[in-house]
Design an enzyme around this catalytic site. Structure first.
Site, short mmCIF file in Angstrom:
data_model
loop_
_atom_site.label_atom_id
_atom_site.label_comp_id
_atom_site.label_asym_id
_atom_site.label_seq_id
_atom_site.Cartn_x
_atom_site.Cartn_y
_atom_site.Cartn_z
N MET A 140 -4.94 5.84 -14.50
CA MET A 140 -4.85 4.45 -14.03
C MET A 140 -6.21 3.93 -13.57
O MET A 140 -6.56 2.78 -13.78
CB MET A 140 -3.82 4.32 -12.91
CG MET A 140 -2.38 4.42 -13.42
SD MET A 140 -1.17 4.23 -12.10
CE MET A 140 -1.48 2.55 -11.55
N HIS A 171 7.46 -7.25 -2.33
CA HIS A 171 7.19 -6.65 -1.01
C HIS A 171 8.17 -7.21 0.03
O HIS A 171 7.99 -6.97 1.23
CB HIS A 171 5.77 -7.01 -0.54
CG HIS A 171 4.66 -6.29 -1.25
ND1 HIS A 171 4.70 -4.95 -1.56
CD2 HIS A 171 3.45 -6.73 -1.67
CE1 HIS A 171 3.56 -4.61 -2.16
NE2 HIS A 171 2.79 -5.66 -2.25
N LYS A 186 0.80 -1.23 0.00
CA LYS A 186 0.00 0.00 0.00
C LYS A 186 0.84 1.29 0.00
O LYS A 186 0.36 2.35 0.41
CB LYS A 186 -1.03 0.04 1.15
CG LYS A 186 -1.89 -1.19 1.33
CD LYS A 186 -2.38 -1.82 0.07
CE LYS A 186 -3.59 -1.21 -0.56
NZ LYS A 186 -3.98 -2.00 -1.76
N ASN A 214 1.72 -0.26 -7.31
CA ASN A 214 1.12 -0.29 -8.65
C ASN A 214 1.43 0.98 -9.42
O ASN A 214 1.61 0.94 -10.63
CB ASN A 214 -0.39 -0.53 -8.55
CG ASN A 214 -0.69 -1.98 -8.22
OD1 ASN A 214 -0.92 -2.78 -9.11
ND2 ASN A 214 -0.63 -2.33 -6.94
N TRP A 215 1.47 2.06 -8.71
CA TRP A 215 1.83 3.34 -9.35
C TRP A 215 3.22 3.22 -9.97
O TRP A 215 3.46 3.59 -11.12
CB TRP A 215 1.78 4.46 -8.31
CG TRP A 215 1.72 5.84 -8.88
CD1 TRP A 215 1.75 6.19 -10.20
CD2 TRP A 215 1.62 7.05 -8.13
NE1 TRP A 215 1.67 7.56 -10.31
CE2 TRP A 215 1.59 8.11 -9.06
CE3 TRP A 215 1.55 7.36 -6.77
CZ2 TRP A 215 1.50 9.45 -8.67
CZ3 TRP A 215 1.46 8.68 -6.36
CH2 TRP A 215 1.42 9.72 -7.31
N GLY A 271 -6.09 7.79 -3.69
CA GLY A 271 -4.85 8.25 -4.31
C GLY A 271 -4.40 9.62 -3.83
O GLY A 271 -3.92 10.42 -4.62
N SER A 278 -5.14 2.91 3.88
CA SER A 278 -5.30 2.22 2.60
C SER A 278 -5.47 0.71 2.83
O SER A 278 -6.35 0.07 2.24
CB SER A 278 -4.07 2.51 1.73
OG SER A 278 -4.21 1.92 0.47
S1 PPS Z 1 -0.57 -3.11 -3.09
O1 PPS Z 1 -1.86 -3.84 -2.88
O2 PPS Z 1 0.30 -3.25 -1.92
O3 PPS Z 1 0.09 -3.50 -4.32
O4 PPS Z 1 -1.03 -1.60 -3.19
P1 PPS Z 1 -0.15 -0.37 -3.70
O5 PPS Z 1 -0.20 -0.30 -5.16
O6 PPS Z 1 1.18 -0.37 -3.04
O7 PPS Z 1 -0.93 0.87 -3.08
C1 PPS Z 1 -2.26 1.16 -3.41
C2 PPS Z 1 -2.46 2.63 -3.12
O8 PPS Z 1 -1.82 3.42 -4.13
C3 PPS Z 1 -2.78 4.28 -4.71
N1 PPS Z 1 -2.43 4.56 -6.11
C4 PPS Z 1 -2.18 5.79 -6.58
N2 PPS Z 1 -2.19 6.99 -5.96
C5 PPS Z 1 -1.92 8.09 -6.73
N3 PPS Z 1 -1.68 8.03 -8.05
C6 PPS Z 1 -1.67 6.85 -8.72
N4 PPS Z 1 -1.45 6.84 -10.03
C7 PPS Z 1 -1.93 5.66 -7.97
N5 PPS Z 1 -2.01 4.34 -8.28
C8 PPS Z 1 -2.31 3.69 -7.14
C9 PPS Z 1 -4.09 3.51 -4.55
O9 PPS Z 1 -5.20 4.35 -4.75
C10 PPS Z 1 -3.93 3.03 -3.11
O10 PPS Z 1 -4.01 4.10 -2.16
P2 PPS Z 1 -5.35 4.56 -1.43
O11 PPS Z 1 -4.90 5.50 -0.35
O12 PPS Z 1 -6.02 3.33 -0.89
O13 PPS Z 1 -6.16 5.26 -2.48
#
Ligand code: PPS
Length: 288
Positions: free
Chosen positions: A223, A99, A44, A48-49, A250, A129
């Site tokens: 995304m 991770h 979290k 993915n970003w 996000g 998150s």
């Molecule tokens: S995981 O399940 O561990 O792989 O999740 P992870 O990708 O690490 O984290 C998910 C959170 O990242 C947010 N997210 C983004 N935020 C801003 N911009 C972009 N492009 C983006 N892509 C993914 C996603 O919304 C999750 O955060 P929260 O706070 O829940 O919205």
């Protein structure tokens, strides 16, 4: 945080997604290649970003891969059971995710020239998150008690164990030139600047228009709308997005909508204590 788990060297893994064998293989047998790039995070934190960004950089802003392959297959988490088959089919240079904490990461990495991008996030926003994530991913028992969830996080009784140990472990590599450390909050504040930094670190020469494309397709909005990036390709019995979104908010600072003042002060006190030996002024400490 309740889920069917097993522990290896203090880290909580998900039974089924990981196995003792896959974790052992990841540490002891997995062969890191010199041109590999690893996207390493505590869950979290923006995994993915960073998958989106690194793959777009690799393809110089060409979105065709990102719009045709589900994000969870583009840069698989190499310690998972399912990754082996996917990775066998990948062409170099590979962008892989993980991770894993430093102490169980692939031994072969440390003899290689491969690179690691380690993305960190304000732990209070990770808690929020992850708390919401438990409601949509079927392997978790949906968390209801936020205060208990904060304590589970502090005790390392969540996915991948202790955030504090994860960050502290990887931060010991901060002076190694094969590493780039970045925060979720920096990505939010200056995505383009971070992309430029990443290109330089990876030795990728993109022109301004290509950099613009990387930025364009890795925004939260892009995304969330991209069915190959918003996890909608995952079956609903695994990830039920009628109960919430993977691409949830996000933003930075959503913790302010969840923590009471007392919970925040309690967490800050423990954070200060646990992080006292880390000589780094994290970006979220300056901005939140
Ligand atoms: S995981 O399940 O561990 O792989 O999740 P992870 O990708 O690490 O984290 C998910 C959170 O990242 C947010 N997210 C983004 N935020 C801003 N911009 C972009 N492009 C983006 N892509 C993914 C996603 O919304 C999750 O955060 P929260 O706070 O829940 O919205």
């Amino acid at each position: 945080m309740a889920f069917n788990h097993f522990e290896v060297k203090g880290t909580r893994f998900i039974k089924g997604v990981h196995s003792g064998e896959s974790v052992d293989y990841a540490e002891n047998e997995f062969q890191v290649l010199n041109d590999d790039v690893y996207n390493v995070t505590f869950p979290k934190s923006g995994t993915n970003w960073m998958i989106e960004i690194l793959n777009l950089i690799k393809h110089k802003g060409d979105v065709s891969k990102s719009s045709s392959v589900p994000i969870f297959e583009r840069s698989p988490w190499y310690e998972t059971v399912a990754a082996k088959e996917l990775i066998n089919k990948m062409e170099s240079p590979r962008v892989l995710s993980s991770h894993l904490p430093l102490h169980t990461f692939a031994k072969s990495f440390f003899k290689s020239k491969a690179k690691i991008v380690y993305t960190m996030r304000n732990p209070k926003d990770i808690i929020v998150s992850m708390f919401h994530f438990t409601k949509i991913l079927s392997i978790f028992e949906a968390a209801e008690d936020f205060e208990k969830f904060i304590d589970d996080f502090i005790q390392g009784q969540v996915l991948f164990g202790s955030w504090f140990e994860h960050v502290k472990g990887w931060m010991t590599m901060k002076d190694d030139s094969r590493f780039l450390f970045v925060t979720y909050e920096e990505l939010l504040q200056d995505l383009r600047g971070c992309v430029v930094r990443l290109c330089k670190f990876l030795g990728q020469e993109l022109d301004d228009a290509q950099i613009d494309l990387v930025v364009k397709y890795s925004t939260f909005k892009s995304m969330k709308e991209n069915i190959m990036s918003n996890w909608s390709q995952m079956p609903a019995d695994v990830l039920d997005q009628t109960k919430g979104s993977f691409m949830r908010k996000g933003v930075a600072g959503d913790w302010k909508n969840h923590f009471t003042v007392a919970q925040s002060e309690y967490f800050d006190k423990i954070y200060k204590e646990k992080m006292k030996d880390v000589n780094v002024n994290f970006f979220w400490e300056q901005t939140s």
